[in-house]
Motif scaffolding. Structure first.
Motif, PDB file in Angstrom:
ATOM      1  N   ASP A 231       8.170   1.874  -6.084  1.00 33.88           N
ATOM      2  CA  ASP A 231       6.802   1.744  -5.570  1.00 33.88           C
ATOM      3  C   ASP A 231       6.054   3.058  -5.601  1.00 33.88           C
ATOM      4  OD1 ASP A 231       6.834  -1.112  -4.676  1.00 33.88           O
ATOM      5  OD2 ASP A 231       8.531  -0.376  -3.506  1.00 33.88           O
ATOM      6  N   TRP A 232       6.779   4.175  -5.522  1.00 33.30           N
ATOM      7  CA  TRP A 232       6.175   5.497  -5.609  1.00 33.30           C
ATOM      8  C   TRP A 232       7.258   6.481  -6.039  1.00 33.30           C
ATOM      9  CZ3 TRP A 232       7.167   3.460  -0.660  1.00 33.30           C
ATOM     10  CH2 TRP A 232       8.163   4.124   0.060  1.00 33.30           C
ATOM     11  N   VAL A 233       6.820   7.685  -6.396  1.00 34.82           N
ATOM     12  CA  VAL A 233       7.746   8.778  -6.670  1.00 34.82           C
ATOM     13  C   VAL A 233       7.218  10.041  -6.013  1.00 34.82           C
ATOM     14  CG1 VAL A 233       8.645   7.860  -8.847  1.00 34.82           C
ATOM     15  CG2 VAL A 233       6.617   9.325  -8.874  1.00 34.82           C
TER      16      VAL A 233
ATOM     17  N   PRO B   8      -5.193   3.595   8.745  1.00 38.20           N
ATOM     18  CA  PRO B   8      -3.978   2.904   8.266  1.00 38.20           C
ATOM     19  C   PRO B   8      -3.354   3.682   7.121  1.00 38.20           C
ATOM     20  CG  PRO B   8      -5.773   1.340   8.558  1.00 38.20           C
ATOM     21  CD  PRO B   8      -6.371   2.722   8.717  1.00 38.20           C
ATOM     22  N   ARG B   9      -2.079   3.381   6.822  1.00 37.37           N
ATOM     23  CA  ARG B   9      -1.358   4.153   5.815  1.00 37.37           C
ATOM     24  C   ARG B   9      -1.810   3.783   4.402  1.00 37.37           C
ATOM     25  NH1 ARG B   9       2.832   0.386   7.598  1.00 37.37           N
ATOM     26  NH2 ARG B   9       3.476  -0.877   5.833  1.00 37.37           N
TER      27      ARG B   9
ATOM     28  N   GLY C 251      -1.237  11.093  -3.944  1.00 44.28           N
ATOM     29  CA  GLY C 251      -1.267  11.738  -2.636  1.00 44.28           C
ATOM     30  C   GLY C 251      -0.261  12.871  -2.600  1.00 44.28           C
ATOM     31  N   VAL C 252       0.169  13.232  -1.395  1.00 43.47           N
ATOM     32  CA  VAL C 252       1.083  14.360  -1.245  1.00 43.47           C
ATOM     33  C   VAL C 252       2.170  14.027  -0.224  1.00 43.47           C
ATOM     34  CG1 VAL C 252      -0.706  16.046  -1.844  1.00 43.47           C
ATOM     35  CG2 VAL C 252      -0.301  15.481   0.564  1.00 43.47           C
TER      36      VAL C 252
ATOM     37  N   THR D  31       0.832  -1.192   0.000  1.00 39.38           N
ATOM     38  CA  THR D  31       0.000   0.000   0.000  1.00 39.38           C
ATOM     39  C   THR D  31       0.875   1.253   0.000  1.00 39.38           C
ATOM     40  OG1 THR D  31      -1.733  -1.157   1.222  1.00 39.38           O
ATOM     41  CG2 THR D  31      -1.822   1.235   1.222  1.00 39.38           C
ATOM     42  N   VAL D  32       0.725   2.072  -1.008  1.00 37.20           N
ATOM     43  CA  VAL D  32       1.485   3.319  -1.083  1.00 37.20           C
ATOM     44  C   VAL D  32       0.792   4.359  -0.212  1.00 37.20           C
ATOM     45  CG1 VAL D  32       2.267   5.176  -2.610  1.00 37.20           C
ATOM     46  CG2 VAL D  32       2.282   2.794  -3.403  1.00 37.20           C
TER      47      VAL D  32
END
Length: 199
Positions: free
Chosen positions: A113-115, A197-198, A169-170, A2-3
């Motif tokens: 997984d994210w940037v 939760p995240r 998201g931010v 989960t990102v």
């Protein structure tokens, strides 16, 4: 995997009290993912600080992210700069800071997984990366990228525009370092209940 929708980025130079206290207040306000940046600190001090932040995050199922490619405690999520080499042994979660289409393409090819994409808005915390992208620039760069967290001067009132532009998201640094209670307003704008939760 989960990102996170919101990542708090630390900077001890912008706080008026000890960083663990600031993070504790941010967690109380609902933060569940914290990137320990503070690369100016000696490695032993950063590792000790990571341990302290874990004591704030672990009880709420939070995520500690280590800033940089080297020195991360074993099993810790890592966030790379735009120029860091991808680790030979992949950490459990990997993010990367990006400022252009080429950097986003690299992160996607690496399987990040994210940037973080920045700077979206003008900010004194991210000098030297060219003019702010704005929402149109953000929207133009999101397609094909890993989940994007908009970074750089993102106020709670800016969050809906970032989401409409395609951001997942931010990420927030200066505002939270100065007033960790602002986390609640960012989460509300994201539609995430404080203390959730995240996700």
């Amino acid at each position: 995997m989960t990102v996170p929708r919101l990542v708090v980025v630390t900077d001890h130079t912008q706080t008026s009290r000890p960083l663990p206290d600031v993070v504790a207040a941010a967690v109380t306000a609902g933060a569940r993912a914290v990137l320990l940046r503070d690369k100016d600190l000696p490695l032993p001090e950063r590792r000790a600080l990571a341990g302290e932040l874990r004591t704030r995050l672990d009880p709420v199922g939070g995520l500690l992210i280590w800033g940089g490619a080297t020195g991360a405690p074993e099993g810790t999520a890592v966030h790379l700069s735009a120029t860091d080499a991808f680790p030979a042994e992949r950490p459990p979660l990997v993010g990367r800071s990006c400022h252009s289409a080429a950097e986003l393409a690299r992160a996607a090819a690496e399987g990040c997984d994210w940037v973080f994409l920045s700077p979206v808005f003008p900010t004194s915390s991210k000098p030297g990366y060219g003019p702010a992208l704005g929402l149109d620039g953000l929207a133009a760069l999101v397609p094909g990228a890993p989940p994007v967290l908009a970074l750089g001067g993102v106020r709670p009132e800016d969050v809906p525009g970032c989401l409409a532009a395609g951001a997942h998201g931010v990420a927030v640094m200066g505002a939270v370092m100065r007033d960790p209670t602002v986390v609640g307003a960012h989460l509300a704008a994201l539609g995430v209940p404080a203390g959730a939760p995240r996700t």
